[in-house]
Enzyme design. Structure first.
Site, PDB file in Angstrom:
ATOM      1  CG  ASN A   7      80.679  29.031  51.975  1.00 40.22           C
ATOM      2  OD1 ASN A   7      80.903  30.207  52.267  1.00 40.22           O
ATOM      3  ND2 ASN A   7      79.892  28.249  52.689  1.00 40.22           N
ATOM      4  NE  ARG A  88      76.412  30.771  52.510  1.00 42.04           N
ATOM      5  CZ  ARG A  88      76.540  30.486  53.785  1.00 42.04           C
ATOM      6  NH1 ARG A  88      77.590  29.840  54.204  1.00 42.04           N
ATOM      7  NH2 ARG A  88      75.606  30.815  54.638  1.00 42.04           N
ATOM      8  CG  HIS A 177      70.720  29.427  56.951  1.00 41.78           C
ATOM      9  ND1 HIS A 177      70.167  29.422  58.206  1.00 41.78           N
ATOM     10  CD2 HIS A 177      72.058  29.302  57.128  1.00 41.78           C
ATOM     11  CE1 HIS A 177      71.125  29.309  59.107  1.00 41.78           C
ATOM     12  NE2 HIS A 177      72.290  29.239  58.473  1.00 41.78           N
ATOM     13  NE  ARG A 236      74.849  33.916  64.441  1.00 39.45           N
ATOM     14  CZ  ARG A 236      74.794  33.261  63.276  1.00 39.45           C
ATOM     15  NH1 ARG A 236      73.719  32.560  62.950  1.00 39.45           N
ATOM     16  NH2 ARG A 236      75.796  33.324  62.444  1.00 39.45           N
ATOM     17  CD  GLU A 381      73.940  25.990  52.651  1.00 43.07           C
ATOM     18  OE1 GLU A 381      74.617  25.139  53.256  1.00 43.07           O
ATOM     19  OE2 GLU A 381      73.695  27.106  53.117  1.00 43.07           O
TER      20      GLU A 381
END
Ligand code: AMP
Length: 395
Positions: A7, A88, A177, A236, A381
């Site tokens: 990643n 990723r 995601h 956010r 992940e």
């Protein structure tokens, strides 16, 4: 077969090496402050965590050191043993519905999609190119955050804006995601021992998204054209009335870039609490009865509950609800607040189980009599990337 799961961010590179198909983690770690001063990396192997300083001018430096360390720590004798590197990649647009073997055309597409993910795709590409150079024998696989959500129907992914915005400029809901939503929903299906079921996955981390999953396929999700849509997040805003943007521009004289940055980096939990974007800091202030911290939590919980309710109806009832990521996995307080609000659906929290379920534990947190079981599922992940990489290489 040995596989690396990677990643790459703009200044960091996380990695995990697996023996597949056993899914055994051989080594993991992260390179930080790449291209900045005081760069370093940490490695976890055999239960030990080692931190080392290093000059990391760019991602290639990091990958070079990583390959040396793989040999030093005898993860491999020869780099040729690494048959696949899974990356990723944040944005795959509507082109990639699954992970893919990376070739020149894929690289070009990911580059073109940088318009839609200017902070992420370029960093992902730098990571991919560095591994192509250092381990050229390995197949490179792109695992897209958007791919899992590609099963959404048009009626769910379109915005009610001029059609041309979609057909000409690609304005639609993409969702993010995806590797996490896929891992968690698959894991819940394994636990339920059921292939045909409705699941709501709540990925509550610094960034957060919720998805409605039917029979393992995404029906709807909260993040949209960008990751700034949906629930309230660490920094956010999540959903807002877009008219606020021109209004604040006029009032403050700020540019569109400044407003965009504020909505991404200074809003959400940070904006409301004026404390931090980190839930731990905010929870600490809640115990001191800090009003803004309490308000930030209410806003967050409201946004999560309203999407769970929406997806409950959209799916026509659910078989399970799962909580994952930093907050979802580790905050009994947040889960308690959310699940209490679901009492009208017959969902009943088991307080003791809820308190127990944190720091990597997986399990149910509702009472046996609850109409819907709720689970905590630590996301993985990296494993999902390794599984996709293994599947594509051995196909
Ligand atoms: P992630 O983006 O999945 O790494 O999640 C990061 C978020 O999880 C941060 O806001 C952390 O404060 C939060 N988090 C991690 N551990 C805990 C904890 N024990 N209690 C509450 N929040 C936590």
């Amino acid at each position: 077969m040995k596989i690396l799961s990677v990643n790459a961010g703009s200044s960091s590179l996380k990695f995990q090496a697996y023996e597949m198909p056993e899914e055994k983690v051989l080594i993991s770690g992260v390179f930080e402050r790449i291209g900045i001063d005081n760069s370093f990396y940490t490695i976890k192997i055999n239960g030990e965590k080692i931190k080392k300083e290093a000059i990391l001018k760019n991602h290639e430096d990091a990958v070079k050191i990583l390959t040396e360390e793989l040999i030093n720590y005898k993860v491999v004798n020869d780099l040729k043993e690494i048959e696949g590197v899974g990356h990723r990649v944040v944005h795959g647009g509507d082109k990639y519905k699954d992970s893919v073997i990376i070739d020149e055309e894929v690289l070009k597409t990911v580059e073109e999609l940088s318009d839609l993910a200017p902070l992420h795709n370029p960093a992902n590409l730098i990571g991919i190119r560095a591994f192509m150079k250092e381990i050229p024998e390995a197949k490179q696989i792109g695992c897209f955050d958007t791919a899992f959500h590609q099963t959404m129907d048009e009626e769910r992914f379109l915005y009610a804006v001029p059609n041309e915005w979609y057909t000409k400029y690609g304005v639609r809901k993409y969702g993010f995601h995806g590797m996490s939503h896929k891992y968690v929903s698959n894991r819940v299906m394994e636990i339920l021992d059921e292939k045909f079921c409705n699941i709501i996955v709540c990925h509550l981390g610094n960034g957060g998204s919720i998805s409605a999953v039917r029979d393992g396929k995404c029906v709807d999700t909260t993040m949209g054209f960008t990751p700034n849509a949906g629930i309230v997040m660490g920094s956010r805003s999540g959903d807002i009335d877009y008219s606020i943007i021109p209004y604040i521009m006029k009032k403050t004289g700020k540019t569109i870039e400044e407003i965009d940055s504020i909505l991404n980096k200074q809003s959400g939990m940070l904006g409301i609490s004026e404390i931090s974007s980190d839930f731990r800091d905010i929870e600490a202030k809640i115990s001191e009865k800090d009003k803004k911290a309490i308000m930030a939590h209410y806003l967050f919980v409201n946004s999560v509950v309203s999407y769970i309710a929406k997806y409950y109806v959209e799916l026509g009832g659910v078989d399970a609800i799962a909580f994952t990521a930093g907050v979802g996995e580790n905050s009994p307080h947040v889960r308690n607040m959310v699940i209490k609000r679901l009492a009208c659906l017959g969902i009943k929290l088991d307080k003791e189980k809820n308190e127990e379920m944190r720091f990597g534990k997986e399990g149910v947190i509702t009472k046996d009599v609850s109409s819907v079981p709720c689970y905590v599922i630590p996301t993985n992940e990296e494993l999902m990337i390794a599984e996709d990489t293994y599947r594509l290489i051995t196909k």
